[in-house]
Design an enzyme around this catalytic site. Structure first.
Site, short mmCIF file in Angstrom:
data_model
loop_
_atom_site.label_atom_id
_atom_site.label_comp_id
_atom_site.label_asym_id
_atom_site.label_seq_id
_atom_site.Cartn_x
_atom_site.Cartn_y
_atom_site.Cartn_z
N LYS A 1 1.22 4.24 -2.92
CA LYS A 1 0.87 5.66 -2.74
C LYS A 1 2.11 6.56 -2.87
O LYS A 1 1.98 7.71 -3.29
CB LYS A 1 0.18 5.86 -1.39
N TYR B 1 0.83 -1.21 0.00
CA TYR B 1 0.00 0.00 0.00
C TYR B 1 0.87 1.26 0.00
O TYR B 1 0.67 2.18 -0.78
CB TYR B 1 -0.92 -0.02 1.22
N1 NAP Z 1 -10.32 4.56 4.45
C1 NAP Z 1 -9.22 5.18 4.86
O1 NAP Z 1 -8.98 5.30 6.07
C2 NAP Z 1 -8.27 5.77 3.85
C3 NAP Z 1 -7.16 6.48 4.34
C4 NAP Z 1 -6.28 7.06 3.43
C5 NAP Z 1 -6.52 6.94 2.08
N2 NAP Z 1 -7.61 6.25 1.62
C6 NAP Z 1 -7.80 6.17 0.16
O2 NAP Z 1 -9.12 6.62 -0.14
C7 NAP Z 1 -9.54 6.00 -1.37
C8 NAP Z 1 -10.95 5.44 -1.18
O3 NAP Z 1 -10.88 4.47 -0.17
P1 NAP Z 1 -12.14 4.09 0.75
O4 NAP Z 1 -11.69 4.18 2.15
O5 NAP Z 1 -13.35 4.77 0.30
O6 NAP Z 1 -12.21 2.50 0.42
P2 NAP Z 1 -13.41 1.59 -0.13
O7 NAP Z 1 -14.66 1.88 0.58
O8 NAP Z 1 -12.83 0.22 -0.11
O9 NAP Z 1 -13.57 2.09 -1.64
C9 NAP Z 1 -12.61 1.82 -2.61
C10 NAP Z 1 -13.24 2.16 -3.95
O10 NAP Z 1 -12.29 1.90 -4.99
C11 NAP Z 1 -12.96 1.12 -5.96
N3 NAP Z 1 -12.05 0.35 -6.81
C12 NAP Z 1 -11.09 -0.54 -6.43
N4 NAP Z 1 -10.54 -1.06 -7.53
C13 NAP Z 1 -11.13 -0.50 -8.61
C14 NAP Z 1 -11.00 -0.63 -10.01
N5 NAP Z 1 -10.11 -1.48 -10.56
N6 NAP Z 1 -11.77 0.14 -10.83
C15 NAP Z 1 -12.68 1.00 -10.30
N7 NAP Z 1 -12.88 1.14 -8.98
C16 NAP Z 1 -12.11 0.41 -8.15
C17 NAP Z 1 -13.90 0.23 -5.16
O11 NAP Z 1 -14.83 -0.40 -5.99
P3 NAP Z 1 -15.38 -1.90 -5.67
O12 NAP Z 1 -16.46 -1.74 -4.64
O13 NAP Z 1 -15.87 -2.39 -6.99
O14 NAP Z 1 -14.21 -2.68 -5.14
C18 NAP Z 1 -14.46 1.28 -4.24
O15 NAP Z 1 -15.44 2.06 -4.89
C19 NAP Z 1 -8.49 4.97 -1.72
O16 NAP Z 1 -7.63 5.48 -2.70
C20 NAP Z 1 -7.74 4.77 -0.40
O17 NAP Z 1 -6.42 4.34 -0.59
C21 NAP Z 1 -8.49 5.67 2.48
#
Ligand code: NAP
Length: 249
Positions: free
Chosen positions: A170, A166
């Site tokens: 990033k 991860y």
């Molecule tokens: N949650 C945290 O604490 C956190 C912290 C720092 C950064 N982030 C970043 O925030 C972003 C969103 O994360 P989140 O927390 O909202 O996680 P999440 O709820 O798991 O959502 C991830 C999203 O990415 C989509 N995705 C994954 N692979 C894909 C692909 N090949 N094509 C299109 N869509 C795809 C997923 O779709 P599916 O449902 O189809 O898998 C889902 O809509 C990510 O970049 C993550 O690294 C999150």
């Protein structure tokens, strides 16, 4: 004469942070949001949920790791809007909870490759596809969703898990942001990374201190930057500091 709406596309926006960003952008006057998801039913359901709040978004399927899917989206954008003003690269995967991710000696290279494929290469793919729309009008705002876990400056003192797949993905995304910013110097196309903080999403889990809505604030700020706004920077989540603060790379 009405000013044409800004067209804002958010990847992976049927749930989690992407949904929150799409919702907040969709609440702004003058922005037409395109929600995307790899499973059509997920995206259509998100579109319906937003409509119940009076937020009318458009929808198109998009798997950011798939050339054909990106090509189909690009053709649809051309036919429907002939432009994209804002691209939020939100879609991402995070295998950190896998036990192998605790050490570089055990990390599965296949997992690392899959993570890089979604979190870095796919951002390059969608940017290559949509940047020409921005260049044609000399306007664009690109927001890359990163994490403070990717700050090389603080990596040896932070308290996060090692999470090599991860983190490296990033770090790569942040590098992409800097290189693209260099290429876009002198234009009104601004690209930045930001860290949304630890949020209650499927990825972040229920223990996280912040909501996806809170994490979306900085994305909206960066998606609506004025001309001569920040270029090639790495922002912290605004709520933590009460305003936009750049992090060390
Ligand atoms: N949650 C945290 O604490 C956190 C912290 C720092 C950064 N982030 C970043 O925030 C972003 C969103 O994360 P989140 O927390 O909202 O996680 P999440 O709820 O798991 O959502 C991830 C999203 O990415 C989509 N995705 C994954 N692979 C894909 C692909 N090949 N094509 C299109 N869509 C795809 C997923 O779709 P599916 O449902 O189809 O898998 C889902 O809509 C990510 O970049 C993550 O690294 C999150």
């Amino acid at each position: 004469m009405d000013t044409p709406k800004r067209i804002a596309l958010v990847t992976g926006s049927h749930k989690g942070l992407g949904y929150a960003i799409a919702r907040k952008l969709g609440q702004q006057d003058g922005i037409q949001v395109i929600v995307t998801s790899r499973k059509e039913q997920d995206g259509l359901s998100a579109q319906q949920r937003l409509a119940t709040e009076g937020i009318e978004v458009d929808y198109h399927p998009l798997d950011v790791t798939n050339d054909f899917s990106v090509q189909q989206l690009t053709e649809w954008v051309q036919q429907t809007y002939s432009k994209v003003d804002v691209l939020v690269n939100n879609a991402g995967v995070n295998p950190t909870m896998q036990p192998e991710e605790a050490s570089l000696l055990t990390v599965q290279l296949e997992t690392m490759l899959e993570t890089l494929t979604t979190n870095v290469l796919a951002v390059a793919r969608i940017t290559q596809a949509l940047l020409p729309f921005m260049q044609a009008q000399n306007y664009g705002r690109i927001v890359n969703v990163s994490t403070e876990m990717a700050s090389l400056t603080t990596i040896d003192s932070d308290y996060y898990p090692l999470a090599p797949s991860y983190r490296l993905s990033k770090v790569g995304l942040n590098g992409f942001t800097v290189l693209l910013a260099k290429e876009l110097q002198g234009t009104n196309i601004l690209v930045n990374s930001y860290s949304p903080g630890w949020m209650q999403t499927d990825m972040g889990g229920s223990e996280a201190p912040f909501t996806a809505d809170e994490g979306a604030e900085t994305a909206v700020y960066l998606a609506t930057l004025p001309e001569h706004g920040a270029q090639g920077k790495f922002f912290a989540e605004m709520r933590k500091f009460g305003g936009p603060i750049a992090l060390a790379w």
